[in-house]
Design a protein around this motif. Structure first.
Motif, short mmCIF file in Angstrom:
data_model
loop_
_atom_site.label_atom_id
_atom_site.label_comp_id
_atom_site.label_asym_id
_atom_site.label_seq_id
_atom_site.Cartn_x
_atom_site.Cartn_y
_atom_site.Cartn_z
N HIS A 87 0.33 -13.97 -7.49
CA HIS A 87 0.78 -12.67 -8.42
C HIS A 87 0.22 -11.50 -7.53
N THR A 88 -1.01 -11.74 -6.93
CA THR A 88 -1.79 -10.57 -6.30
C THR A 88 -0.88 -10.04 -5.09
N PHE A 89 -0.10 -10.71 -4.51
CA PHE A 89 0.69 -10.42 -3.53
C PHE A 89 1.97 -9.58 -3.74
N VAL A 90 2.54 -9.81 -5.07
CA VAL A 90 3.73 -9.26 -5.40
C VAL A 90 4.02 -7.83 -5.25
N PRO A 91 2.98 -7.17 -5.49
CA PRO A 91 3.22 -5.56 -5.10
C PRO A 91 3.17 -5.39 -3.72
N ALA A 92 2.75 -6.07 -2.74
CA ALA A 92 2.69 -6.00 -1.25
C ALA A 92 4.34 -6.43 -0.76
N VAL A 93 4.70 -7.60 -1.58
CA VAL A 93 6.17 -8.06 -1.13
C VAL A 93 6.97 -7.06 -1.37
N VAL A 94 7.12 -6.59 -2.58
CA VAL A 94 8.10 -5.45 -3.14
C VAL A 94 7.76 -4.43 -2.13
N THR A 95 6.57 -3.56 -1.99
CA THR A 95 6.59 -2.78 -1.01
C THR A 95 7.29 -2.84 0.32
N ALA A 96 6.67 -4.22 0.94
CA ALA A 96 7.31 -4.71 2.16
C ALA A 96 8.98 -4.40 2.03
N CYS A 97 9.49 -4.78 1.07
CA CYS A 97 11.08 -4.98 0.77
C CYS A 97 11.45 -3.64 0.93
N CYS A 98 10.88 -2.77 0.14
CA CYS A 98 11.23 -1.24 0.12
C CYS A 98 10.91 -0.46 1.30
N VAL A 99 9.95 -0.66 2.11
CA VAL A 99 9.77 -0.03 3.70
C VAL A 99 10.93 -0.56 4.27
N LEU A 100 11.12 -1.85 4.53
CA LEU A 100 12.11 -2.61 5.35
C LEU A 100 13.40 -2.03 5.07
N HIS A 101 13.85 -1.86 3.70
CA HIS A 101 14.91 -1.34 3.19
C HIS A 101 15.34 0.27 3.84
N ASN A 102 14.14 0.96 3.46
CA ASN A 102 14.17 2.54 4.12
C ASN A 102 14.42 2.49 5.64
N LEU A 103 13.65 1.52 6.38
CA LEU A 103 14.17 1.43 7.76
C LEU A 103 15.40 1.25 8.13
N SER A 104 15.86 0.21 7.50
CA SER A 104 17.25 -0.18 7.64
C SER A 104 18.23 0.86 7.37
N ILE A 105 18.11 1.60 6.28
CA ILE A 105 18.90 2.77 6.02
C ILE A 105 18.92 3.69 7.05
N THR A 106 17.63 3.92 7.49
CA THR A 106 17.47 5.04 8.64
C THR A 106 18.26 4.66 9.90
N ALA A 107 17.97 3.22 10.09
CA ALA A 107 18.60 2.77 11.45
C ALA A 107 20.17 2.80 11.31
N ASP A 108 20.72 2.48 10.22
CA ASP A 108 22.19 2.33 10.08
C ASP A 108 22.86 3.87 10.13
N MET A 109 22.04 4.81 9.59
CA MET A 109 22.55 6.21 9.52
C MET A 109 22.31 6.65 10.98
N THR A 110 21.40 6.38 11.63
CA THR A 110 21.12 6.70 13.23
C THR A 110 22.36 6.24 13.84
N GLN A 111 22.57 4.86 13.81
CA GLN A 111 23.61 4.25 14.50
C GLN A 111 25.05 4.94 14.14
N LEU A 112 25.10 5.05 12.90
CA LEU A 112 26.47 5.87 12.17
C LEU A 112 26.70 7.45 12.98
N LEU A 113 25.57 8.00 12.95
CA LEU A 113 25.68 9.45 13.82
C LEU A 113 26.06 9.32 15.33
N GLU A 114 25.24 8.27 15.89
CA GLU A 114 25.53 7.95 17.28
C GLU A 114 27.08 7.53 17.63
#
Length: 133
Positions: A87-114
């Motif tokens: 349970h002490t790692f749950v905040p880190a796992v959720v945070t990691a998922c959010c960061v990866l999610h935001n990075l993938s959105i940025t990558a998807d948007m960059t690819q779309l713009l290209e």
């Protein structure tokens, strides 16, 4: 509310920064200190201003719920009844998922713009060829 009040976020007023607020549902109290939580007006509403505020509040909550839905759809581990980590790692796992999610959105948007830029260049090239012919 019990979880929120026992969190470091609440106790140390870590978030949101000044001038921002957390959008809460009717289960939370509307508070300003130590953190700002904005909730809808309770029924019966007294006038158009409260009604309009509740409508805008509901739209904001809907957007937030959709964002969580997209996040959970992308990172299925968040859907399980209990994350299979200490349970002490749950905040880190959720945070990691959010960061990866935001990075993938940025990558998807960059690819779309290209791709759009390449398509526009191709169309301009085709137009140029037509003009030359």
């Amino acid at each position: 509310m019990r979880v929120l009040k026992n969190s470091t976020l609440y106790k140390e007023a870590l978030y949101p920064p000044p001038g921002y607020f957390i959008v809460g549902d009717g289960g939370y109290p509307c508070i300003v200190h130590p953190i700002t939580v904005v909730t809808p007006y309770r029924e019966p509403l007294q006038g158009r201003v409260q009604s309009r505020f509740n409508g805008c509040h509901a739209k904001a909550r809907s957007i937030i719920e959709r964002a969580f839905g997209i996040l959970k759809g992308r990172w299925r581990c968040l859907l399980s009844k209990a994350l299979e980590v200490n349970h002490t790692f749950v905040p880190a796992v959720v945070t990691a998922c959010c960061v990866l999610h935001n990075l993938s959105i940025t990558a998807d948007m960059t690819q779309l713009l290209e791709e759009e830029e390449e398509e526009q260049q191709e169309q301009q090239g085709e137009r140029g060829l037509h003009l030359v012919l």
